[in-house]
Design a protein around this motif. Structure first.
Motif, PDB file in Angstrom:
ATOM      1  N   TYR A 145       0.974  -2.513  41.355  1.00 30.64           N
ATOM      2  CA  TYR A 145       0.018  -3.421  40.746  1.00 30.64           C
ATOM      3  C   TYR A 145       0.530  -5.091  41.884  1.00 30.64           C
ATOM      4  O   TYR A 145       1.411  -5.080  41.831  1.00 30.64           O
ATOM      5  N   SER A 194       0.021   3.386  32.490  1.00 28.52           N
ATOM      6  CA  SER A 194      -0.308   2.046  33.353  1.00 28.52           C
ATOM      7  C   SER A 194      -0.094   2.696  34.812  1.00 28.52           C
ATOM      8  O   SER A 194      -0.735   2.080  35.718  1.00 28.52           O
ATOM      9  N   ALA A 195       0.904   3.572  34.869  1.00 31.28           N
ATOM     10  CA  ALA A 195       1.061   4.219  36.470  1.00 31.28           C
ATOM     11  C   ALA A 195      -0.184   4.975  36.598  1.00 31.28           C
ATOM     12  O   ALA A 195      -0.595   4.763  37.759  1.00 31.28           O
ATOM     13  N   ILE A 207       4.776   0.033  40.762  1.00 27.91           N
ATOM     14  CA  ILE A 207       3.837   1.189  40.606  1.00 27.91           C
ATOM     15  C   ILE A 207       2.373   0.632  41.043  1.00 27.91           C
ATOM     16  O   ILE A 207       1.676   1.335  41.015  1.00 27.91           O
ATOM     17  N   GLU A 228       1.502   4.458  27.064  1.00 24.55           N
ATOM     18  CA  GLU A 228       0.992   3.281  27.821  1.00 24.55           C
ATOM     19  C   GLU A 228       1.803   3.323  28.892  1.00 24.55           C
ATOM     20  O   GLU A 228       1.502   2.739  30.009  1.00 24.55           O
ATOM     21  N   CYS A 241       1.852  -5.257  30.279  1.00 27.01           N
ATOM     22  CA  CYS A 241       2.724  -4.601  31.282  1.00 27.01           C
ATOM     23  C   CYS A 241       3.604  -5.677  32.077  1.00 27.01           C
ATOM     24  O   CYS A 241       4.787  -5.471  32.143  1.00 27.01           O
ATOM     25  N   PHE A 294      -3.285   4.400  35.761  1.00 29.67           N
ATOM     26  CA  PHE A 294      -4.446   3.516  36.208  1.00 29.67           C
ATOM     27  C   PHE A 294      -4.236   3.170  37.743  1.00 29.67           C
ATOM     28  O   PHE A 294      -5.038   2.926  38.375  1.00 29.67           O
TER      29      PHE A 294
END
Lengths: 289, 324, 253
Positions: free
Chosen positions: B204, C105-106, B202, C101, B191, C108
């Motif tokens: 991270y 990813s969001a 988002i 994915e 990512c 997660f």
């Protein structure tokens, strides 16, 4: 008397190497500023200058001829490199361009070893520049003063062209605002190509005059490219006055570093580079935007 | 979901083949395979940054070399066991990775490449000048100690035993690295390569995540360095210099950073071809450089990427044929 | 004024870039469940305003409170974890990964599974199920194995919003979700936004007046970096200063 005269002599040593560095770094930093390409092969262009000069000298015996022909050949090489290789990978981004120039540096070094051999070559200093001169109570090799003179002439010309002519102003403008220049309807790819030519020629000239002084050998490219990266980073990516200042600093740092702290001299240079990248990534005289 | 097409069956076949390999090839070739395995770990650790993370490093030899020196010095001075020495070499690589990572993972692109290079040179110069500890350019020679397991003493000086030792470490390391790509952390690395800013928005913490990945890459580079030094029973500045840093870049790129096993292919291919060609082609390095440039120009995903795209085209053609 | 019902509260916000004031004395609040549209001419500072809330920029002066806690000065990921999620005007997705994915990813991140390596992603059934749910919600479930970068523009915009929704925020911020879309695509995406943001606070920048009036229950007009007028759609429609500054004299909307 001996102890006192060592300071001006070391200073001159540092100045000579610094100016030689600047001759090579000027092209590198302009190319970086304008195109975002960090040319890993720029040290190899410098090396080619030295080796071309060696061969021309062997065939003709004319050092002055070397100073004209070798830079032209290296400049042409730079133009071909930009036109037929670098332009192909431009769309993949700057990291990819760096990879390409790294590959070129690698292969040029191998080719040089193949053609000219692994051993260092001896390049004769022209008779009229051999020996040394005395001034202000010190004795200094004439040839190194000659390097200083040539570098000074090149800067003067370079600065005049860059800041006083139309073409130069376009280049300096493009370094800071490439998209603006593009919008003005200037043929940017052509400017890039010519920049590679001029940058290559300057590196080649540095190779010609540096060859007899710094020893012509296949490792000279990888030695100088590290110093060049330090210069470009410390001075500010894309800044010509920054490159001049940084070249001077690195030259003196090496010259006095070896004298004062021989164990740590080389480490200082990398430490300086690391600190600048961490604290002021745009460099001493770089433009933040 | 995963891009490489290896299945469990293929992996089992490869491991079985590696287990019986000493019966099939000469001792000289076996040593070559050991080299390939060690460089495979090194290249895969590099690819966590390069292929999976999108970061071009010119300084990965720092962790390889630091691990190598740590392993050698600990074994020689403190007489630790070989597995412990290599493990501590890995931890040393991780430690250095974390220390340098604090600074380098703030940067991107060319600036990242330059700072990794500067750090690599700093470590290299230190190794060269700090003779009392590192032996300078002469390096440090030592003896690979035997392995004591329970009451058994295993003679690691014998090529066969040493081969199995390296095989176990390699399978374990590659297994870990592969597993990592299948976990949330591994996916996060992708990512961040694709769009670091979006990852931040988002939720991270991309800085800390990059630092963790960089540290892990340092760990496996350290393991590879410890193994390499134990293999040669010698460590010197060539373990840590810029050539070593660019070697791993070349292996990874030529093999292809876009697939998991690409770097393994690169490490094996370069080791093998280097051995085969260098005996009768003096200037083999020119061929390697030429191959590198051709791939940069025409196949930015390396040999494995080239293979994948040919196979895809082949599949599409086959599908087209059956339809018509 | 009852501040507890206010989700987002901004008072006297300033931002200047090298001496140019882009945002000046901007005050605005969003309540729980409110659907708040931001309108204003190009260059009024709307996107800068979004960047200030979500932590891309820090304000020169003034503070931003979310659920009574100060968020100005926080990093983007912390602000997101507080419950604010945004989309971008220029599509901002993970182009080299699959649609699935992108959303996962969001998911997660929302579940706090960020650095875990205890489990392989393929075995996390609850995460994968939630991802499929979001994909159905945004209408991309049939395309979930395609690379996000290979989708057509409209689908990429939907994915952009999907990523924003997937972190299950308390407040959703959409920056011109319909930019560059055809009338038909716009209609679809507005219906999707309407469907997916029910009951949540929504802050949306939009140029299309039809979209604004169909979605919003409050409208704020930003002009030269400050709020010119704020209120229910009917009031804004009839506000003379707004007409002059933005809608233009004799506008028929």
């Amino acid at each position: 008397m001996e102890a006192l005269s060592i300071i001006p002599v070391q200073f001159l040593h540092g100045l000579v190497y610094g100016m030689l560095l600047f001759l090579v770094a000027s092209g590198l930093t302009l190319i970086f500023g304008m195109m975002g390409v960090l040319n890993f092969a720029h040290g190899a262009l410098y090396m080619l200058g030295a080796y071309f000069s060696f061969s021309i000298l062997r065939w003709t015996g004319q050092f002055w001829l070397c100073m004209i022909v070798a830079p032209l050949l290296v400049g042409a090489f730079g133009i071909l490199m930009e036109r037929f290789l670098l332009r192909q990978v431009h769309r993949y981004g700057h990291a990819h361009e760096l990879l390409l120039t790294f590959g070129l540096a690698y292969i040029i070094e191998e080719l040089v070893k193949w053609i000219w051999g692994n051993q260092p070559l001896h390049v004769e200093i022209p008779a009229m520049l051999a020996g040394s001169v005395q001034f202000l109570g010190i004795t200094y090799p004439t040839y190194r003063l000659f390097i200083l003179l040539i570098s000074a002439i090149v800067f003067a010309v370079l600065f005049l062209i860059l800041y006083k002519t139309r073409a130069g102003i376009i280049v300096t403008a493009a370094v800071s605002r490439a998209e603006m220049v593009n919008a003005l309807g200037i043929n940017v790819p052509l400017v890039f190509m010519l920049l590679f030519g001029v940058g290559g020629a300057l590196a080649g000239l540095a190779g010609v005059i540096g060859g007899p002084y710094l020893i012509t050998n296949p490792g000279m490219a990888s030695t100088i490219i590290i110093d060049l990266f330090v210069v470009v980073v410390v001075g500010g990516l894309g800044s010509l006055p920054g490159a001049l200042l940084a070249s001077f600093l690195i030259g003196e740092l090496q010259s006095f570093g070896i004298l004062l702290i021989p164990q740590m001299a080389i480490a200082l240079e990398f430490l300086l580079m690391a600190v600048v990248l961490i604290v002021k990534p745009e460099g001493l005289l770089g433009d933040k935007a | 979901m995963h891009r490489s097409r290896f299945t469990w069956l293929q992996i089992v076949v490869v491991i079985l083949l590696l287990l019986v390999l000493p019966k099939l090839i000469s001792e000289y070739r076996l040593n070559l395979v050991i080299t390939m395995m060690i460089y495979s770990i090194f290249a895969l650790s590099y690819n966590m940054l390069f292929g999976q993370g999108g970061l071009l490093s010119f300084g990965h030899a720092a962790y390889f070399g630091f691990g190598a020196y740590t392993t050698v010095i600990l074994i020689k001075q403190l007489e630790v066991s070989l597995p412990l020495g290599i493990m501590l070499g890995g931890l040393a690589g991780a430690f250095l990775g974390c220390a340098f990572g604090v600074f380098v993972v703030r940067l991107r692109g060319v600036a990242f490449a330059l700072l990794t290079l500067a750090f690599n040179q700093l470590i290299y110069v230190t190794a060269e000048k700090w003779r009392s500890v590192t032996g300078g350019e002469d390096g440090i020679a030592f003896m690979r100690p035997n392995l004591f397991l329970g009451g058994w003493e295993i003679d690691l000086w014998a090529t066969l035993n040493w081969y199995y030792f390296v095989l176990i470490v390699t399978v374990f390391s590659i297994g870990c690295l592969w597993y990592l790509t299948l976990t949330p952390l591994g996916r996060l690395n992708l990512c961040m390569r694709e769009n670091e800013e979006r990852a931040r928005f988002i939720g991270y913490n991309t800085y800390a995540s990059r630092l963790l990945i960089y540290t892990l890459a340092g760990f496996f580079a350290g393991i590879a360095g410890g193994l390499a030094a134990s293999f040669q029973e010698f460590v010197t500045t060539t373990f840590i210099n810029l050539d070593k840093a660019t070697d791993v870049l070349m292996m990874t790129f030529i093999g292809g950073g876009g697939t998991f096993f690409g770097p393994v292919i690169g490490a094996c291919a370069l080791t093998l071809i280097n051995d085969l060609l260098s005996s009768w082609l003096e200037r083999w390095a020119i061929v390697q450089g030429g191959l590198f440039i051709l791939l940069v120009l025409y196949a930015p995903n390396g040999l494995s990427g080239l293979y994948m795209s040919i196979r895809e085209r082949w599949d599409a053609q086959k599908r087209g044929n059956t339809r018509s | 004024m009852n501040t507890t019902s206010k989700l987002l509260d901004i008072h006297g916000l300033y931002k200047d870039f090298r001496g140019v004031e882009v945002i000046k004395d901007l005050s605005l609040s969003v309540c729980q469940g409110e659907r708040h549209a931001i309108i204003g001419p190009n260059g009024a500072g709307k996107t800068t305003f979004f960047n200030l809330i979500t932590g891309r920029y820090t304000p020169s002066k003034g503070d931003i409170y979310f659920e009574g806690r100060k968020i100005s000065g926080m990093t983007p990921h912390r602000i997101n974890r507080m419950g604010i999620s945004r989309s971008f005007q220029i599509t901002n997705i993970f182009p080299g990964m699959t649609v699935f994915e992108n959303i996962r990813s969001a998911i997660f991140s929302k579940k706090g599974i960020r650095w875990s390596f205890r489990q392989r992603v393929s075995t996390m059934n609850d995460v994968n199920q939630e991802t499929e749910d979001i994909l159905k919600l945004i209408g991309l479930d049939s395309q979930h194995h395609l690379l996000a970068g290979s989708l057509d523009y409209g689908a990429q915009r939907a994915l952009e919003i999907g990523i924003t929704l997937a972190t299950d925020p308390k407040m959703i911020m959409l920056d011109e979700p319909t930019a560059g879309m055809s009338i038909e695509e716009t209609r679809e995406i507005v219906a999707m936004i309407d469907r997916t943001t029910q009951g949540k606070a929504l802050l949306i920048i939009e140029h299309d007046m039809e979209v604004v009036f169909s979605l919003a229950d409050t409208i704020s007009v930003i002009h030269y970096g400050t709020v010119l007028a704020s209120g229910p759609p009917e009031d804004i429609r009839n506000d003379a200063t707004v007409k002059e500054a933005y809608l233009g004299e004799g506008s028929t909307c």
